[in-house]
Structure formats: structure tokens, C-alpha cells
Design a protein around this motif. Sequence first.
Motif, PDB file in Angstrom:
ATOM      1  N   GLN A 113       0.811  -1.217   0.000  1.00 41.52           N
ATOM      2  CA  GLN A 113       0.000   0.000   0.000  1.00 41.52           C
ATOM      3  C   GLN A 113       0.845   1.267   0.000  1.00 41.52           C
ATOM      4  OE1 GLN A 113      -2.656  -0.312   3.351  1.00 41.52           O
ATOM      5  NE2 GLN A 113      -4.087  -1.679   2.296  1.00 41.52           N
ATOM      6  N   LEU A 114       1.989   1.233   0.704  1.00 36.66           N
ATOM      7  CA  LEU A 114       2.793   2.440   0.868  1.00 36.66           C
ATOM      8  C   LEU A 114       4.090   2.407   0.062  1.00 36.66           C
ATOM      9  CD1 LEU A 114       2.236   3.054   4.686  1.00 36.66           C
ATOM     10  CD2 LEU A 114       1.005   4.023   2.756  1.00 36.66           C
ATOM     11  N   ASN A 115       4.184   1.420  -0.827  1.00 38.02           N
ATOM     12  CA  ASN A 115       5.319   1.349  -1.760  1.00 38.02           C
ATOM     13  C   ASN A 115       6.677   1.233  -1.067  1.00 38.02           C
ATOM     14  OD1 ASN A 115       3.677   1.584  -4.129  1.00 38.02           O
ATOM     15  ND2 ASN A 115       3.494   3.775  -3.707  1.00 38.02           N
ATOM     16  N   PHE A 116       6.736   0.423  -0.010  1.00 36.61           N
ATOM     17  CA  PHE A 116       8.037   0.098   0.580  1.00 36.61           C
ATOM     18  C   PHE A 116       8.677  -0.994  -0.273  1.00 36.61           C
ATOM     19  CE2 PHE A 116       6.016   1.862   4.437  1.00 36.61           C
ATOM     20  CZ  PHE A 116       7.004   2.780   4.795  1.00 36.61           C
ATOM     21  N   ASP A 117       9.967  -0.855  -0.513  1.00 36.32           N
ATOM     22  CA  ASP A 117      10.659  -1.832  -1.351  1.00 36.32           C
ATOM     23  C   ASP A 117      10.996  -3.111  -0.595  1.00 36.32           C
ATOM     24  OD1 ASP A 117      10.844  -0.092  -3.682  1.00 36.32           O
ATOM     25  OD2 ASP A 117      12.266   1.071  -2.492  1.00 36.32           O
ATOM     26  N   TYR A 118      11.435  -2.963   0.670  1.00 32.26           N
ATOM     27  CA  TYR A 118      11.875  -4.134   1.431  1.00 32.26           C
ATOM     28  C   TYR A 118      11.374  -4.075   2.871  1.00 32.26           C
ATOM     29  CZ  TYR A 118      14.939  -5.005  -2.506  1.00 32.26           C
ATOM     30  OH  TYR A 118      15.410  -5.248  -3.770  1.00 32.26           O
TER      31      TYR A 118
END
Length: 443
Positions: A113-118
Motif C-alpha cells: 500500500q505504501l510502496n516500501f521496497d523491502y
Amino acid sequence: MLESFKSHIEEHFPFLKNARNVIAISGGIDSVVLAHLCHKLNFNFALAHCNFNLRGKESDADEAFVLELGEQLDVEVFIQNFDTEVYAEENKCSIQMAARELRYDWFSELAQQLNFDYILTAHHADDNLETFLINFTRGTGLNGLTGIPELNDNIARPLLPFSRAIIEAYAKAEHITWREDLSNASRKYLRNKLRHDVVPVLKKINPQLLDSFQSTLAYLNDTADIVEESLNAVAKRAITDIDENHITFKVSEFKKVNNPKAYLFEMFKDYGFSAWNDVVNLLDAETGKYVTSSTHKLTKHREFLILTNCHSELDSESLSELFLTKSDIKIGKVQTPIGILFFDEADALKDNTQTKIYVDLEKLKYPLELRQWQTGDVFHPIGMKGKKKVSKYLKDEKLIPIEKENTLVLTSENKIVWVVGGRADDRFKVTNQTNRILKIELK
């Protein structure tokens, strides 16, 4: 430790430096140290904390500590509360398993949802050893002995090479505070029993246990690579057909190898099977014999093994009320579990196909019924004299089991109009006396 951690990141995780990361943080020493280390290296990260509401005020105190840590490090903090006991009861699993499922499901959702990569977790060398011992005591294959992966999809574990002792020494040297989970001292769980009663004995026998263990893991992972390469070679030769509903394997390819059971285990272990002797026996079983797991079915069909997803089989109950009225035919299309049936009056007769037939509209009596074929069903295949059992027709067509199970028939007053995807019935065919032609097509 900071320099060692920095070198480890540069060698194994250089992509984390320019990524958006979220650290799974409990408030315990491991995840807190990971947060401090990432802060020292100027990582772009947020904190994500799960409150499982299992320890009353202690759980709330952990949450408050994480919020305070977020302010101290000047990073964003996400908190999620769970009713873990209710989830465990509803899903019939242990509290530990419930917490794990809730935690990772939320982390994945948060990242998406929040576009965290890792997603970064604080698993370390001692955790790796404990996991190895847990799998070893319960019985496992090679993959269960190769340790926790450093990178699994978007989950990264940058602390894996570091021991609990090194992490604790760093925390004390840097005057880092953390929360102690008193449940970690309990022998109630297997991991804690191993941590407090078994691992100390092993470390006493071999003070360099973790170093030796890391070497062992490296050897096991090298062996796993060889196994994977051999398995892929057999799979390439064995698999003859694959789609979203089934995978077909040639029995002969398993019989060629020195240890068929080992290859069958590696090939099908991820599908929930456990009765491995029964799986092996399928190689010499009669057509129709099968073994099931909670999710999949492995069927012997002539010289093949066919793997199907149990949920890919049509639910007969969902079809029991699928009646098509005259108004449905006028509308021109009906959604069914196998696709859309289109109805259209035709000006002229064309050749029937497996997905399209032409019938005498005035011979149909409504409602039409779409259902799964049943034992005892008979029809009059168009172009053939006399009648034939549907079961015999499907056998002669050499359909694989999943195709047989999912075959539907369209009926009018219990007379089969069409074995859908196969032959139409001679009793409803278009003749010289036909006034109105109906085209029925499945897409």
C-alpha cells in the motif's frame, strides 16, 4: 559491529541503501539494534510494530516504547493491533503460528500500500541455529536444514551473520535501551527450550559453534543447489503439459532415476502431501488411483501422474440451481462457472465444434439445465446411431481426470442437448424441417 554491518550491507545488500524500507520492530534488543544501525547508515526506513495483545500492559508498554523510538530516530512508525487469540481459535492454529501469519500478512500489505521496497527483520545467527534445530527435531528434508534465507522476495534479514552476543555487546556499548519480553524466558515453547537448555550445552562442547554452523549451512546450500539442478532436469523431461488447473508428469521419467521417492518428495513436497509411500506406489498403480493432500490431488492416469488443485474442481452444489429460462435465451448470454454461454438465432446451419453447436430451437423445452454429468447419463451423439453413456464417451475421448470431473451437460427435460465442450445430441439437431436455428457458443 557498525563497521562489520556496513561491510555486510555493501557486499550483500547494497540495494537497501537507496530503497524505501520498513523495519519489523518488536521493541526487543535485536530489532532495536537493527533500527539504530540503519539510522547510522542513513537508510530510508520506517518502523512497523505489531501489538498482539497477549501480555496485557506489557504489550501496550512495548507499543509506547516503539513510538518513542520513532521520535528519537525521527522516522515514521506504523502500529497494528491484533486479537491474536481469536484469530488462532478461528483458524485452529497455535498462538505462535497465528502471530506469524498476522505479522507477515500485515507487513506485506503495508509494503504494497505504501510502496516500501523491502521489509527488514532482525533475525540473527542464533535464530538461524534454533530454526535449524527445530526443523531437525521435527524431521525435514534438505531445504529445512539450509537455514533462514537472507533475502526472500522482499524480506531482507541483514543481521543473519551476527550472533546474539555481538548484538548485545553493541547495544550496551552504545547505551541502547530495549524492551525485555519475559515470555522469552519460558520453556513453554520449543524454541525457548532449545535456546536455554540445548544450545548452551552445544556451545560448551564447541565454543566456535556458530562459526562451524555457518560453514555447515554453506555446504548444505551448495548441496541444495546441486539437488535443485538435478530436480529441474528431471522436471523438464517429466512434465508434458501444464496450465492453471493441472500439471502432467510422465511416470517413466521417475522410474529412470535411482531414487524415485526422493525425486517425488522434492517435486511434490510444496503441495501438502505427506503419505510418501502412497505417492511412490502411484507409479505402478492402476489408472484412477490417487493421493490427496489438503490442497491438491495426484492421480495416476495411464502412464502419467496428474497434479490438480482440489479447488479447481467444480462445486456441484453451485451448479444445482443453474437453470436457463426462455428469457435468458432471449437476453443472449449467461455467465456460468466455465465461461459465458452465448445464444443467438442463426440464419443457416454451420458445422458444430467443441465450443459451438447449432440446434433446433423449437425442440427445446424450458428451463434448460446446466449441470455436471452424472453416472448413468446417456445421450445420442450427433452423427452416430443409437445412444452412448456419457462416462464411456469421456473415456473414449481420453480426457484426463480433472477434465472428466469438470465436464458439464446442457439438458432439456433431462435429455442431454450438449456435452459441453464435446458432442451435441442427435435428438436436437437441425433438419430440413427446422424452422428456427439456435446457435449456442461457449466462450
